[in-house]
Motif scaffolding. Structure first.
Motif, PDB file in Angstrom:
ATOM      1  N   ASP A  75      64.063  28.464  28.719  1.00 10.12           N
ATOM      2  CA  ASP A  75      63.644  29.500  29.671  1.00 10.12           C
ATOM      3  C   ASP A  75      62.196  29.921  29.461  1.00 10.12           C
ATOM      4  O   ASP A  75      61.767  30.972  29.950  1.00 10.12           O
ATOM      5  N   ILE A  76      61.405  29.085  28.761  1.00 11.96           N
ATOM      6  CA  ILE A  76      60.016  29.428  28.426  1.00 11.96           C
ATOM      7  C   ILE A  76      59.056  28.425  29.070  1.00 11.96           C
ATOM      8  O   ILE A  76      59.173  27.216  28.861  1.00 11.96           O
ATOM      9  N   GLU A  77      58.116  28.931  29.834  1.00 10.87           N
ATOM     10  CA  GLU A  77      57.050  28.099  30.395  1.00 10.87           C
ATOM     11  C   GLU A  77      55.921  28.016  29.369  1.00 10.87           C
ATOM     12  O   GLU A  77      55.513  29.028  28.782  1.00 10.87           O
ATOM     13  N   ILE A  78      55.412  26.805  29.131  1.00 14.90           N
ATOM     14  CA  ILE A  78      54.385  26.583  28.119  1.00 14.90           C
ATOM     15  C   ILE A  78      53.036  26.335  28.788  1.00 14.90           C
ATOM     16  O   ILE A  78      52.928  25.521  29.696  1.00 14.90           O
ATOM     17  N   LYS A  79      52.010  27.043  28.301  1.00  8.42           N
ATOM     18  CA  LYS A  79      50.644  26.856  28.767  1.00  8.42           C
ATOM     19  C   LYS A  79      49.752  26.625  27.552  1.00  8.42           C
ATOM     20  O   LYS A  79      49.763  27.417  26.614  1.00  8.42           O
ATOM     21  N   CYS A  80      49.020  25.521  27.563  1.00  4.66           N
ATOM     22  CA  CYS A  80      48.133  25.191  26.446  1.00  4.66           C
ATOM     23  C   CYS A  80      46.677  25.345  26.875  1.00  4.66           C
ATOM     24  O   CYS A  80      46.311  25.001  28.005  1.00  4.66           O
ATOM     25  N   THR A  81      45.856  25.845  25.965  1.00  3.34           N
ATOM     26  CA  THR A  81      44.455  26.060  26.278  1.00  3.34           C
ATOM     27  C   THR A  81      43.607  25.901  25.020  1.00  3.34           C
ATOM     28  O   THR A  81      44.059  26.218  23.910  1.00  3.34           O
ATOM     29  N   SER A  82      42.398  25.418  25.210  1.00  6.05           N
ATOM     30  CA  SER A  82      41.450  25.351  24.102  1.00  6.05           C
ATOM     31  C   SER A  82      40.927  26.741  23.791  1.00  6.05           C
ATOM     32  O   SER A  82      40.762  27.577  24.687  1.00  6.05           O
ATOM     33  N   ASN A  83      40.675  27.002  22.513  1.00  3.70           N
ATOM     34  CA  ASN A  83      40.143  28.305  22.109  1.00  3.70           C
ATOM     35  C   ASN A  83      38.826  28.623  22.803  1.00  3.70           C
ATOM     36  O   ASN A  83      38.510  29.785  23.052  1.00  3.70           O
ATOM     37  N   LEU A  84      38.030  27.583  23.113  1.00  3.31           N
ATOM     38  CA  LEU A  84      36.717  27.776  23.717  1.00  3.31           C
ATOM     39  C   LEU A  84      36.748  27.673  25.239  1.00  3.31           C
ATOM     40  O   LEU A  84      35.720  27.871  25.887  1.00  3.31           O
ATOM     41  N   ASN A  85      37.893  27.380  25.795  1.00  4.12           N
ATOM     42  CA  ASN A  85      38.009  27.229  27.243  1.00  4.12           C
ATOM     43  C   ASN A  85      37.933  28.587  27.929  1.00  4.12           C
ATOM     44  O   ASN A  85      38.705  29.494  27.628  1.00  4.12           O
ATOM     45  N   VAL A  86      37.001  28.739  28.865  1.00  2.00           N
ATOM     46  CA  VAL A  86      36.816  30.020  29.545  1.00  2.00           C
ATOM     47  C   VAL A  86      37.545  30.064  30.887  1.00  2.00           C
ATOM     48  O   VAL A  86      37.532  31.109  31.567  1.00  2.00           O
ATOM     49  N   TYR A  87      38.155  28.958  31.274  1.00  2.00           N
ATOM     50  CA  TYR A  87      38.809  28.911  32.580  1.00  2.00           C
ATOM     51  C   TYR A  87      40.154  29.630  32.539  1.00  2.00           C
ATOM     52  O   TYR A  87      40.815  29.704  31.503  1.00  2.00           O
ATOM     53  N   PRO A  88      40.591  30.176  33.683  1.00  2.15           N
ATOM     54  CA  PRO A  88      41.877  30.883  33.723  1.00  2.15           C
ATOM     55  C   PRO A  88      43.054  29.939  33.539  1.00  2.15           C
ATOM     56  O   PRO A  88      42.948  28.723  33.736  1.00  2.15           O
ATOM     57  N   ILE A  89      44.191  30.515  33.189  1.00  2.74           N
ATOM     58  CA  ILE A  89      45.433  29.769  33.010  1.00  2.74           C
ATOM     59  C   ILE A  89      46.220  29.816  34.318  1.00  2.74           C
ATOM     60  O   ILE A  89      46.443  30.893  34.879  1.00  2.74           O
ATOM     61  N   THR A  90      46.605  28.645  34.810  1.00  2.00           N
ATOM     62  CA  THR A  90      47.429  28.588  36.017  1.00  2.00           C
ATOM     63  C   THR A  90      48.874  28.887  35.653  1.00  2.00           C
ATOM     64  O   THR A  90      49.465  28.223  34.803  1.00  2.00           O
ATOM     65  N   GLN A 134      46.668  32.445  39.011  1.00  2.00           N
ATOM     66  CA  GLN A 134      46.016  32.248  37.720  1.00  2.00           C
ATOM     67  C   GLN A 134      45.704  33.586  37.067  1.00  2.00           C
ATOM     68  O   GLN A 134      45.585  34.608  37.746  1.00  2.00           O
ATOM     69  N   VAL A 135      45.543  33.541  35.742  1.00  2.00           N
ATOM     70  CA  VAL A 135      45.163  34.739  35.004  1.00  2.00           C
ATOM     71  C   VAL A 135      44.148  34.361  33.933  1.00  2.00           C
ATOM     72  O   VAL A 135      44.261  33.319  33.289  1.00  2.00           O
ATOM     73  N   ASP A 136      43.128  35.187  33.782  1.00  2.00           N
ATOM     74  CA  ASP A 136      42.170  34.989  32.693  1.00  2.00           C
ATOM     75  C   ASP A 136      42.853  35.271  31.358  1.00  2.00           C
ATOM     76  O   ASP A 136      43.693  36.169  31.257  1.00  2.00           O
ATOM     77  N   LYS A 137      42.460  34.523  30.338  1.00  2.00           N
ATOM     78  CA  LYS A 137      43.108  34.676  29.029  1.00  2.00           C
ATOM     79  C   LYS A 137      42.951  36.086  28.468  1.00  2.00           C
ATOM     80  O   LYS A 137      43.856  36.593  27.802  1.00  2.00           O
ATOM     81  N   ASN A 138      41.824  36.712  28.756  1.00  2.00           N
ATOM     82  CA  ASN A 138      41.606  38.057  28.215  1.00  2.00           C
ATOM     83  C   ASN A 138      42.291  39.153  29.036  1.00  2.00           C
ATOM     84  O   ASN A 138      42.161  40.340  28.736  1.00  2.00           O
ATOM     85  N   LYS A 139      43.060  38.750  30.079  1.00  2.00           N
ATOM     86  CA  LYS A 139      43.779  39.725  30.904  1.00  2.00           C
ATOM     87  C   LYS A 139      45.289  39.522  30.866  1.00  2.00           C
ATOM     88  O   LYS A 139      46.018  40.211  31.582  1.00  2.00           O
ATOM     89  N   ILE A 140      45.747  38.596  30.042  1.00  2.00           N
ATOM     90  CA  ILE A 140      47.180  38.292  29.995  1.00  2.00           C
ATOM     91  C   ILE A 140      47.992  39.534  29.630  1.00  2.00           C
ATOM     92  O   ILE A 140      49.051  39.808  30.201  1.00  2.00           O
ATOM     93  N   ASP A 141      47.466  40.312  28.675  1.00  2.00           N
ATOM     94  CA  ASP A 141      48.209  41.487  28.212  1.00  2.00           C
ATOM     95  C   ASP A 141      48.322  42.579  29.270  1.00  2.00           C
ATOM     96  O   ASP A 141      49.153  43.490  29.136  1.00  2.00           O
ATOM     97  N   ILE A 142      47.508  42.497  30.314  1.00  2.00           N
ATOM     98  CA  ILE A 142      47.609  43.473  31.400  1.00  2.00           C
ATOM     99  C   ILE A 142      48.811  43.168  32.283  1.00  2.00           C
ATOM    100  O   ILE A 142      49.457  44.079  32.801  1.00  2.00           O
ATOM    101  N   VAL A 143      49.116  41.881  32.420  1.00  2.00           N
ATOM    102  CA  VAL A 143      50.168  41.439  33.339  1.00  2.00           C
ATOM    103  C   VAL A 143      51.497  41.225  32.625  1.00  2.00           C
ATOM    104  O   VAL A 143      52.563  41.471  33.181  1.00  2.00           O
ATOM    105  N   PHE A 144      51.436  40.777  31.358  1.00  2.00           N
ATOM    106  CA  PHE A 144      52.639  40.449  30.600  1.00  2.00           C
ATOM    107  C   PHE A 144      52.754  41.320  29.355  1.00  2.00           C
ATOM    108  O   PHE A 144      51.749  41.780  28.810  1.00  2.00           O
ATOM    109  N   ASP A 145      53.984  41.495  28.903  1.00  2.00           N
ATOM    110  CA  ASP A 145      54.254  42.193  27.651  1.00  2.00           C
ATOM    111  C   ASP A 145      54.409  41.167  26.530  1.00  2.00           C
ATOM    112  O   ASP A 145      55.203  40.230  26.648  1.00  2.00           O
TER     113      ASP A 145
END
Length: 255
Positions: A53-68, A232-243
């Motif tokens: 029941d978990i969706e997985i999203k992978c990202t590089s630490n230096l990647n500035v692009y949002p997560i789809t 999409q969501v920016d990595k630095n805004k994930i905590d605004i949308v998700f707990d």
């Protein structure tokens, strides 16, 4: 913590402890494809989450692009509605001159120009229980408010696909014309309710994209692809949308 989270965390720790792992390909999504291979999971774009029941999203630490987060099709007023949108607001592909394509970045607070002529925004109509795509000219005059997604369908999609998401962070290096990835952090989140998601769209915290392009090779060469609306969501805004439910940073054991 439930058993699916515990299982994914254990497998993440095993993968992370391997250090740098050669990527399965050289595509922009290789960091995710490589992690899925290590999970012994075939890459897919299914409607269901990646790991139980978990969706997985992978990202590089230096990647500035949002997560789809996910993609969803328009419900109307025509079917498939995206074809009408592309035909009216798209432009001709550079490779296949008879086929129209479209790229639209949609953020309700930071408008961007589409095809040098239009501005797209999303209007959440709580009375109609629909999200409408509003098209404006560059002078902010409304052209149309026709294309829509039913909020009930959006809710069902969210509840199934991204009720829980795991963000996997990693480092990337290039060596001998190959990519290598080292995974070092996992964060697991839960979306509490649809209202929080819709509010994030309204406030420009969540972005949306319409990307309709063509297959450049294979038996579908010249045909349209990616015919959906992606959120999409920016990595630095994930905590605004998700707990946040869990966070773990890996440090490799000394040998």
């Amino acid at each position: 913590m439930d058993k699916n989270m515990e299982s994914l965390i254990r497998k993440f720790q095993i993968i992370a402890n391997k250090g740098f792992i050669q990527g399965v390909n050289k595509s922009t999504g290789s960091i995710g494809h490589t992690f899925e291979k290590e999970l012994m999971k075939n890459h897919d774009n299914k409607y269901l989450p990646d790991y139980h029941d978990i969706e997985i999203k992978c990202t590089s630490n230096l990647n500035v692009y949002p997560i789809t987060l996910f993609s969803i099709a328009f419900d109307g007023p025509t079917f498939p509605e995206i074809n009408r949108i592309v035909d009216k607001y798209g432009y001709y592909d550079k490779t296949f001159a008879n086929q129209k394509v479209l790229f639209a970045n949609i953020n309700n607070k930071i408008p961007s120009i589409v095809n040098k002529k239009y501005i797209f925004k999303l209007d959440i109509d709580y009375k109609d229980k629909r999200i409408y795509l509003c098209v404006y000219d560059i002078y902010n005059n409304l052209i149309e408010r026709n294309s829509y997604i039913n909020i009930d369908n959006l809710y069902n999609h969210i509840n199934l696909k991204i009720k829980k998401i795991a963000i996997i962070y990693g480092n990337r290096i290039n060596s001998n014309n190959n990519m290598y990835f080292k995974y070092n952090k996992i964060c697991i989140y839960k979306l509490s309710n649809i209202e929080k998601f819709l509010k994030a769209v309204e406030e420009g915290i969540l972005n949306a994209q319409l990307i309709v392009n063509t297959y450049k090779s294979g038996n579908r060469q010249g045909k349209l692809r990616n015919k959906n609306l992606s959120f999409q969501v920016d990595k630095n805004k994930i905590d605004i949308v998700f707990d946040k439910l869990y966070e773990y940073s890996h440090k490799k054991r000394n040998s």
